[in-house]
Design a protein around this motif. Structure first.
Motif, mmCIF file in Angstrom:
data_model
loop_
_atom_site.group_PDB
_atom_site.id
_atom_site.type_symbol
_atom_site.label_atom_id
_atom_site.label_comp_id
_atom_site.label_asym_id
_atom_site.label_seq_id
_atom_site.Cartn_x
_atom_site.Cartn_y
_atom_site.Cartn_z
ATOM 1 N N THR A 261 0.826 -1.201 0.000
ATOM 2 C CA THR A 261 0.000 0.000 0.000
ATOM 3 C C THR A 261 0.860 1.250 0.000
ATOM 4 N N PRO A 262 0.375 2.339 -0.584
ATOM 5 C CA PRO A 262 1.140 3.584 -0.551
ATOM 6 C C PRO A 262 1.047 4.315 0.786
ATOM 7 N N ALA A 263 0.196 3.845 1.696
ATOM 8 C CA ALA A 263 -0.006 4.519 2.981
ATOM 9 C C ALA A 263 -0.127 3.470 4.080
ATOM 10 N N ALA A 264 1.016 2.920 4.491
ATOM 11 C CA ALA A 264 1.008 1.842 5.475
ATOM 12 C C ALA A 264 0.436 2.308 6.812
ATOM 13 N N GLU B 54 -2.751 0.661 8.757
ATOM 14 C CA GLU B 54 -2.744 0.152 10.128
ATOM 15 C C GLU B 54 -3.966 0.669 10.897
ATOM 16 N N ARG C 252 10.262 -1.096 6.390
ATOM 17 C CA ARG C 252 9.598 -1.590 5.194
ATOM 18 C C ARG C 252 8.218 -2.163 5.448
ATOM 19 N N GLN C 253 7.981 -2.730 6.628
ATOM 20 C CA GLN C 253 6.713 -3.412 6.836
ATOM 21 C C GLN C 253 6.391 -3.530 8.314
ATOM 22 N N GLN D 240 4.916 -0.936 2.927
ATOM 23 C CA GLN D 240 4.847 0.371 2.264
ATOM 24 C C GLN D 240 5.401 0.259 0.858
ATOM 25 N N ALA E 203 -2.600 -0.261 -4.523
ATOM 26 C CA ALA E 203 -2.692 -1.020 -3.270
ATOM 27 C C ALA E 203 -3.384 -2.345 -3.545
ATOM 28 N N GLN F 173 -7.299 3.141 0.555
ATOM 29 C CA GLN F 173 -6.289 3.227 -0.499
ATOM 30 C C GLN F 173 -6.665 2.401 -1.727
#
Length: 266
Positions: free
Chosen positions: A26-29, A33, A51-52, A67, A76, A248
């Motif tokens: 996704t572009p907006a982690a 969340e 990264r994740q 991300q 996404a 997203q």
């Protein structure tokens, strides 16, 4: 009533081809969340640095949220991972059967040995070693993965590919071009041919479903959290289901299994 595909909740050991993991790019982690934490009650801890994050529920690992790199021209999307007892051999089978291996095989730290591929219709999926995501055995529960469905132009056309790669056995179609694949004697994934109804801009894709106690209430919560409803709640062979998207645009399903009782409202 049609038997539902095997829960994507971990089972040890997994028969080859059993869904054992799911990841979101996704572009907006951070926003993801917040959304999934509110929707499913997931908790998060860091995965690979910067990264994740790894999502869990009740001590059981559920998913990875990663991300997308800045400027990446990717939407996404959720990706299911299927169990493999030999990732390198499975990758070779993918190639020989007309698919494409896009990433790996490689060792990915906590994620074990893994690879990401696309079937001949272009649907993206991953596969990883059975030990990559250990967790208690079971058939899932609210907030956990329930099953995975491939949506493609023709289910019949790609059945041979998945059977060659993972050794699946196909059940007789439950509806025109709707096929359930078995591994180790259990139904594990569903293939749904949509013909011209498949969105051209989206193409063939895997759709993970997460179990909920009240599908209609969850759909309303998705809307309250800024998501979208793509297919309203309806009763199907695997329970009451709906297809939604997060803010997203990542698509997923929510489902209340047959025989479960919705949670009280109010």
């Amino acid at each position: 009533m049609t038997e539902a595909p095997e829960s994507a909740g971990p089972r040890a050991p997994h028969a080859p081809g059993t869904p054992c993991w799911v990841s979101l790019m996704t572009p907006a982690a951070g926003a993801a969340e917040e959304f999934y934490g509110a929707l499913f009650g997931w908790e998060f801890r860091p995965g690979q640095p910067g990264r994740q994050v790894r999502a869990s529920l009740g001590g059981r690992e559920v998913a990875v949220i990663a991300q997308l790199p800045p400027g990446a021209d990717l939407a996404a999307a959720w990706t299911p991972y299927l169990a493999s007892d030999d990732v390198d051999r499975t990758a070779e089978r993918v190639r020989l059967s007309g698919g494409t291996v896009a990433v790996g095989p490689l060792d990915a730290g906590e994620s074990g040995r893994m690879a990401i591929a696309a079937d001949p219709s272009g649907a993206v999926f991953g596969f990883c070693t059975d030990w990559a995501h250990p967790a208690p055995a079971g058939r899932g529960g609210p907030g956990l993965p329930a099953w995975n469905e491939l949506r493609t132009v023709s289910a019949v056309r790609v059945t041979t590919f998945y059977a060659r790669v993972f050794g699946y056995e196909a059940e007789p179609p439950s509806a025109p071009d709707h096929i359930t694949l078995r591994s180790g004697g259990r139904p594990v994934v569903a293939l749904r041919g949509m013909g011209q109804a498949l969105p051209r801009a989206l193409g063939a894709h895997w759709l993970p479903h997460f179990e909920v106690t009240d599908t209609d209430a969850t759909v309303r919560q998705v809307l309250d959290l800024g998501g979208r409803v793509l297919e309203p709640a309806h009763d199907g062979p695997y329970g009451r289901v709906a297809t939604v998207a997060d803010p997203q645009g990542a698509r997923f399903g929510v489902a209340r299994r047959p025989g479960t009782v919705p949670r009280p409202r109010g």
